[in-house]
Design a protein around this motif. Structure first.
Motif: not given
Ligand code: URA
Length: 203
Positions: A126, A130, A134-137
């Motif tokens: 992670r 990121s 950005p904001d990716a899971n």
């Protein structure tokens, strides 16, 4: 001022001096690789662990051994790829790297990417994901490609160490490696890509 480096070793030696990451006071040494990847593939992990800190090279411990198995599964060798980390120094007791440590190593990683001009960036875990998406899971994004604004594709994978703690992830990671190689077959060769990247790489 645009910095020019003869090779990756020179680049790393420069940034090992010109960075203000606080971890350098507690780590044995910075951790980096000095040979560019034969296949233009750059993998980015989180931060060095104990073995990496002692040897000065990334992914040489247990996670590195599993990374080698993943590469082997799709017929890739370590020299085909280049591995780096979001943070170049080992955090104490392998804790997560902090935002200010990641920020302090940011230009160093940018410089490596500008020098190498990869065909593809593979994020391991992670922290690396990121940095580019950005904001990716990671749980929903692994195995997928994201087009970065630099036009370098970013392929998301779990961190190899995650599969050591949760062996159920191993199968998923082998499958993601297969997807990566399928995607690579569709990508232009390194030489064709170089010109476009030169213009566009603004990470
Ligand atoms: N884990 C990482 O993220 N990087 C290394 O170099 C080794 C283990």
């Amino acid at each position: 001022m645009k910095l020019e480096f003869k090779n990756l070793k020179e680049l790393h030696e420069y940034y090992a001096v010109h960075n203000n990451c606080k971890l350098k006071d507690v780590a044995t040494q910075p951790v980096y690789e000095i040979d560019p990847p034969k296949e233009g593939i750059v993998l980015i992990g989180e931060a060095p662990g104990k073995n990496e800190d002692l040897q000065g090279r990334p992914f040489v411990g247990a996670a590195g051994k599993f990374l080698n198995d993943l590469l082997d599964h799709v017929g890739l060798q370590r020299e085909d790829i280049y591995v780096s980390n979001v943070v170049k120094y080992r955090p104490p007791a392998n804790r997560d790297p902090q935002e200010e440590e990641k920020d302090a190593c940011r230009v160093w990683l940018n410089a490596e990417l500008l020098y190498i001009k990869p065909r593809i960036i593979v994020t391991l875990g992670r922290h690396a994901l990121s940095r580019f998406v950005p904001d990716a899971n990671i749980s929903s994004c692994h195995g997928n490609v994201f087009m970065h604004k630099s036009r370098i594709p970013v392929f998301a994978m779990f961190h190899p160490a995650a599969a050591l703690y949760n062996p159920n992830l191993k199968e998923t990671m082998f499958k993601d490696m297969e997807k990566l190689v399928d995607y690579l077959k569709k990508l232009p060769a390194i030489e064709e890509k170089e010109e476009a990247i030169n213009d566009l790489l603004k990470l």
